[in-house]
Design an enzyme around this catalytic site. Structure first.
Site, mmCIF file in Angstrom:
data_model
loop_
_atom_site.group_PDB
_atom_site.id
_atom_site.type_symbol
_atom_site.label_atom_id
_atom_site.label_comp_id
_atom_site.label_asym_id
_atom_site.label_seq_id
_atom_site.Cartn_x
_atom_site.Cartn_y
_atom_site.Cartn_z
ATOM 1 N N CYS A 61 -6.934 14.124 12.125
ATOM 2 C CA CYS A 61 -5.867 12.989 12.071
ATOM 3 C C CYS A 61 -6.010 12.101 13.125
ATOM 4 O O CYS A 61 -6.542 12.282 14.160
ATOM 5 C CB CYS A 61 -4.507 13.802 12.296
ATOM 6 S SG CYS A 61 -3.339 12.399 11.955
ATOM 7 N N ASP A 114 3.737 0.865 12.205
ATOM 8 C CA ASP A 114 2.617 0.324 11.603
ATOM 9 C C ASP A 114 2.243 -1.034 12.089
ATOM 10 O O ASP A 114 1.012 -1.601 11.948
ATOM 11 C CB ASP A 114 2.716 0.160 9.962
ATOM 12 C CG ASP A 114 2.775 1.655 9.472
ATOM 13 O OD1 ASP A 114 2.463 2.653 9.983
ATOM 14 O OD2 ASP A 114 3.103 1.619 8.102
ATOM 15 N N ARG A 135 -5.084 10.172 2.615
ATOM 16 C CA ARG A 135 -3.919 10.937 3.344
ATOM 17 C C ARG A 135 -2.493 10.995 2.758
ATOM 18 O O ARG A 135 -1.881 12.134 2.793
ATOM 19 C CB ARG A 135 -3.528 9.845 4.876
ATOM 20 C CG ARG A 135 -3.311 10.738 6.024
ATOM 21 C CD ARG A 135 -3.465 9.854 7.251
ATOM 22 N NE ARG A 135 -4.924 10.192 7.657
ATOM 23 C CZ ARG A 135 -5.298 11.170 8.229
ATOM 24 N NH1 ARG A 135 -4.644 12.217 8.201
ATOM 25 N NH2 ARG A 135 -6.584 11.514 8.775
ATOM 26 N N ARG A 143 -9.113 0.346 3.430
ATOM 27 C CA ARG A 143 -7.887 1.275 2.763
ATOM 28 C C ARG A 143 -6.698 0.588 2.594
ATOM 29 O O ARG A 143 -5.840 1.050 1.829
ATOM 30 C CB ARG A 143 -7.792 2.431 3.781
ATOM 31 C CG ARG A 143 -8.669 3.539 3.639
ATOM 32 C CD ARG A 143 -8.241 4.844 4.576
ATOM 33 N NE ARG A 143 -6.876 5.057 4.236
ATOM 34 C CZ ARG A 143 -5.998 5.087 5.110
ATOM 35 N NH1 ARG A 143 -6.128 5.127 6.482
ATOM 36 N NH2 ARG A 143 -4.488 5.268 4.826
ATOM 37 N N LYS A 194 0.685 -1.325 -0.117
ATOM 38 C CA LYS A 194 -0.132 -0.032 0.061
ATOM 39 C C LYS A 194 0.712 1.204 -0.006
ATOM 40 O O LYS A 194 0.645 2.298 -0.843
ATOM 41 C CB LYS A 194 -0.862 -0.005 1.174
ATOM 42 C CG LYS A 194 -1.518 1.360 1.523
ATOM 43 C CD LYS A 194 -2.459 1.472 2.771
ATOM 44 C CE LYS A 194 -1.981 2.024 3.962
ATOM 45 N NZ LYS A 194 -1.586 3.406 3.884
ATOM 46 N N ASN A 195 1.950 1.223 0.958
ATOM 47 C CA ASN A 195 2.691 2.513 1.075
ATOM 48 C C ASN A 195 3.730 2.745 -0.141
ATOM 49 O O ASN A 195 3.994 3.989 -0.288
ATOM 50 C CB ASN A 195 3.236 2.527 2.373
ATOM 51 C CG ASN A 195 2.421 2.911 3.453
ATOM 52 O OD1 ASN A 195 1.198 2.916 3.205
ATOM 53 N ND2 ASN A 195 2.671 2.418 4.866
ATOM 54 N N ARG A 224 0.099 15.081 12.366
ATOM 55 C CA ARG A 224 1.141 14.675 11.207
ATOM 56 C C ARG A 224 1.469 15.841 10.339
ATOM 57 O O ARG A 224 0.907 16.047 9.076
ATOM 58 C CB ARG A 224 0.299 13.407 10.247
ATOM 59 C CG ARG A 224 0.169 12.163 11.268
ATOM 60 C CD ARG A 224 -0.479 11.102 10.527
ATOM 61 N NE ARG A 224 0.351 10.538 9.488
ATOM 62 C CZ ARG A 224 -0.217 9.618 8.647
ATOM 63 N NH1 ARG A 224 -1.494 9.067 8.825
ATOM 64 N NH2 ARG A 224 0.695 9.027 7.785
ATOM 65 N N ASP A 257 5.685 19.864 7.147
ATOM 66 C CA ASP A 257 6.594 20.816 7.223
ATOM 67 C C ASP A 257 7.846 20.714 6.378
ATOM 68 O O ASP A 257 8.441 21.339 5.581
ATOM 69 C CB ASP A 257 7.218 21.537 8.437
ATOM 70 C CG ASP A 257 7.549 20.446 9.573
ATOM 71 O OD1 ASP A 257 6.881 19.257 9.670
ATOM 72 O OD2 ASP A 257 8.591 20.521 10.006
HETATM 73 N N1 EPU Z 1 6.931 14.359 10.454
HETATM 74 C C1 EPU Z 1 7.360 15.766 10.444
HETATM 75 N N2 EPU Z 1 7.208 16.725 9.347
HETATM 76 C C2 EPU Z 1 7.218 16.206 8.323
HETATM 77 C C3 EPU Z 1 6.814 15.019 7.967
HETATM 78 C C4 EPU Z 1 6.782 13.842 9.176
HETATM 79 O O1 EPU Z 1 7.335 16.248 11.810
HETATM 80 O O2 EPU Z 1 7.140 16.933 7.457
HETATM 81 C C5 EPU Z 1 7.053 13.430 11.652
HETATM 82 C C6 EPU Z 1 5.713 12.774 11.639
HETATM 83 O O3 EPU Z 1 4.952 13.199 12.479
HETATM 84 C C7 EPU Z 1 6.311 11.396 12.416
HETATM 85 C C8 EPU Z 1 7.625 11.217 11.710
HETATM 86 O O4 EPU Z 1 8.119 12.452 11.126
HETATM 87 O O5 EPU Z 1 6.400 11.595 13.644
HETATM 88 C C9 EPU Z 1 7.251 10.247 10.536
HETATM 89 O O6 EPU Z 1 6.659 10.589 9.731
HETATM 90 P P1 EPU Z 1 6.789 10.120 8.112
HETATM 91 O O7 EPU Z 1 6.728 11.397 7.301
HETATM 92 O O8 EPU Z 1 7.778 8.904 7.778
HETATM 93 O O9 EPU Z 1 5.390 9.302 7.822
HETATM 94 P P2 EPU Z 1 4.471 9.292 6.611
HETATM 95 O O10 EPU Z 1 5.187 9.345 5.279
HETATM 96 O O11 EPU Z 1 3.454 10.351 6.660
HETATM 97 C C10 EPU Z 1 4.415 6.904 6.119
HETATM 98 C C11 EPU Z 1 3.291 5.798 6.043
HETATM 99 C C12 EPU Z 1 2.850 5.578 7.319
HETATM 100 C C13 EPU Z 1 3.718 5.007 8.419
HETATM 101 C C14 EPU Z 1 4.984 6.264 8.410
HETATM 102 C C15 EPU Z 1 6.127 5.821 9.455
HETATM 103 C C16 EPU Z 1 2.537 5.943 3.911
HETATM 104 C C17 EPU Z 1 1.588 6.506 2.947
HETATM 105 N N3 EPU Z 1 2.477 6.237 5.170
HETATM 106 O O12 EPU Z 1 3.758 7.858 6.470
HETATM 107 O O13 EPU Z 1 1.845 4.537 7.090
HETATM 108 O O14 EPU Z 1 3.197 4.970 9.603
HETATM 109 O O15 EPU Z 1 5.527 6.440 7.167
HETATM 110 O O16 EPU Z 1 6.546 4.685 9.026
HETATM 111 O O17 EPU Z 1 3.644 5.667 3.410
HETATM 112 C C18 EPU Z 1 -0.071 3.004 7.627
HETATM 113 O O18 EPU Z 1 0.357 2.527 6.674
HETATM 114 O O19 EPU Z 1 -0.931 2.631 8.402
HETATM 115 C C19 EPU Z 1 0.671 4.264 7.997
HETATM 116 C C20 EPU Z 1 0.168 5.282 8.590
#
Ligand code: EPU
Length: 428
Positions: free
Chosen positions: A116, A304, A92, A396, A22-23, A121, A124
């Site tokens: 959220c 996850d 998302r 999802r 999925k991701n 999330r 920035d």
């Molecule tokens: N963060 C920031 N600023 C940013 C981006 C992230 O502070 O601009 C923080 C987040 O708040 C969090 C950490 O950095 O504490 C990691 O977030 P990340 O950006 O890596 O997460 P994401 O890319 O939004 C993906 C997966 C999530 C998974 C996370 C962590 C996708 C679509 N989603 O999210 O998957 O939990 O990486 O591995 O790839 C799920 O599959 O259920 C899911 C939520």
């Protein structure tokens, strides 16, 4: 609207085949926007996030076919249509449309999803990356507006290791002028998968899977074929389920290397695991020991899988602690597990689980995707019948969950919600 009915207690046995990740899918599909000719992605999962993205690509003029898990996108007639509302708010990961549309059209308007479920999330780091590449970015009434006269390569240090920001910057940078260097990049397998697709399209990317990624921008990208990687989180969910309620479960189409942290923890608990190139066998455990886990960026224990793992720990002998360093508020499933007789308390970023408990069937609600997975596992472990609402979250991310579980011998089915039940959920 439907709910999931689970009659717990039947030991699961047999083989389950894992779908595409999925991701990865939610990034690979937007990445097709960057090409000038048709791109085919093979092995996509049959989940609602993929259907939503298909609809979004069609909205901006893409021709998309999706049959037998293979999607072909012809992006040649796409236009930079603003997407401030509608489907984009349901997803998302719609933020990947920002990087892809900015890369191709040098402008984009993308609505952000609302409320959220995992705590804050922020994006920035995505914005910081786009700005470093020369984009002007504003947030107007819940939509992000991006515009650049020209994208220029830049050196970008991520303050937080972020999967989304790493991929999004890569998407924008492949068609920027000159070299982009992403430092402190995330290393998840999904990042390598997206980089592989982009490279097959003609992009020049080095270092994906390490914490420094170098991208030399190119003027054009071409169509290609790409096979998605298997979903390590879906595979991990079935491994946990095999340990929690199984009597010998073979997980097929998995890359065991992607799940080393989970395999190590399951073995530490006393669960029998055998892995070869693309399969993992989870044998029955006589008695499971309590363990502590702490979620970390890849290759650490994935956030996850934290929620599904918590359900398993209710059956372990002793007290376990689960600490989530990525999403400190990812504990919405705990109240529901308590309804099922679990003995768990949450302190800050940690859940403390007193094990050796027999879970009891109850009416519970999935607040997010992985909370849903944790409740399904709990339902399969429990005595009696468990009803899980909030199925839209589970749909999802888990392809054909009911069919796959029935294939393992589970007693699980979907039922339509009554009018009263829908009212109750709306009022909750
Ligand atoms: N963060 C920031 N600023 C940013 C981006 C992230 O502070 O601009 C923080 C987040 O708040 C969090 C950490 O950095 O504490 C990691 O977030 P990340 O950006 O890596 O997460 P994401 O890319 O939004 C993906 C997966 C999530 C998974 C996370 C962590 C996708 C679509 N989603 O999210 O998957 O939990 O990486 O591995 O790839 C799920 O599959 O259920 C899911 C939520």
């Amino acid at each position: 609207m439907e709910k999931l009915m689970i009659a717990g207690g039947s030991p699961l046995k047999g083989t389950v085949r894992i779908s595409g990740a999925k991701n990865s899918a939610v990034a690979l599909i937007p990445a097709t926007i960057l090409a000038e000719s048709p791109v085919t992605i093979e092995g996509l999962p049959d989940i609602s996030d993929v259907q939503i993205l298909k609809g979004l690509l069609e909205e901006i003029g893409g021709e998309v076919s999706f049959e037998n898990n293979d999607m072909t996108v012809d992006p040649s007639s796409m236009i930079s249509m603003p997407l401030p509302n509608g489907k984009v708010k349901k997803l998302r990961a719609s933020y990947y449309l920002m990087g892809a549309m900015l890369g191709r059209f040098k402008k984009a308007v993308i609505g952000l999803p609302g409320g959220c479920h995992l705590g804050p999330r922020p994006i920035d780091q995505h914005i910081k990356g786009f700005e470093a590449l020369g984009a002007h970015v504003t947030n107007e009434q819940g939509a992000i507006y991006l515009r650049a006269d020209e994208l220029r390569g830049a050196r970008i240090y991520l303050d937080v290791v972020s999967v989304g920001a790493t991929i999004n910057i890569m998407l924008a940078a492949v068609r920027a002028k000159g070299r982009t260097v992403i430092e402190n990049a995330a290393k998840e397998p999904e990042i390598i998968d997206v980089a592989t697709l982009l490279t097959n399209m003609g992009a020049k990317i080095k270092g994906a899977g390490t914490d420094v990624i170098r991208i030399d921008g190119v003027d054009n990208l071409n169509g290609c074929r790409h096979t998605i990687i298997p979903d390590r989180i879906e595979a991990g969910t079935y491994m946990i389920l095999g340990a929690a309620a199984g009597d010998g479960v073979l997980i097929d189409n998995v890359i065991p290397h992607h799940l080393e942290s989970l395999i190590a923890k399951l073995r530490e608990m006393g669960v029998q695991i055998e892995a070869n190139d693309e399969q993992v066998f989870v044998g029955p455990a006589e008695k499971m020991k309590a363990v502590d886990i702490k979620t970390l960026v890849y290759p650490g224990f994935p956030t996850d899988l934290q929620q599904p793992f918590t359900s398993l720990l209710t059956a372990a002998d002793g007290t376990s602690m689960v600490t989530d360093t990525i999403y400190g508020a990812r504990f919405k499933h705990i109240d529901e597990l308590r309804r099922m007789n679990a003995n768990i308390k949450v302190e800050g970023r940690s859940a403390i689980i007193n094990g050796s408990v027999k879970l009891q069937g109850a009416k519970v609600k999935a607040s997010d995707l992985r909370a849903g997975a944790s409740l399904v596992i709990a339902g399969l472990m429990a005595e009696g019948v468990t009803e899980v609402t909030g199925l839209e979250h589970i749909d999802r991310g888990y392809s054909h969950l009911v069919d796959k579980l029935c294939g393992l011998g589970a007693t699980i089915w979907r039922e339509k919600l009554t009018k009263e039940e829908i009212e109750q959920l709306n009022n909750a």
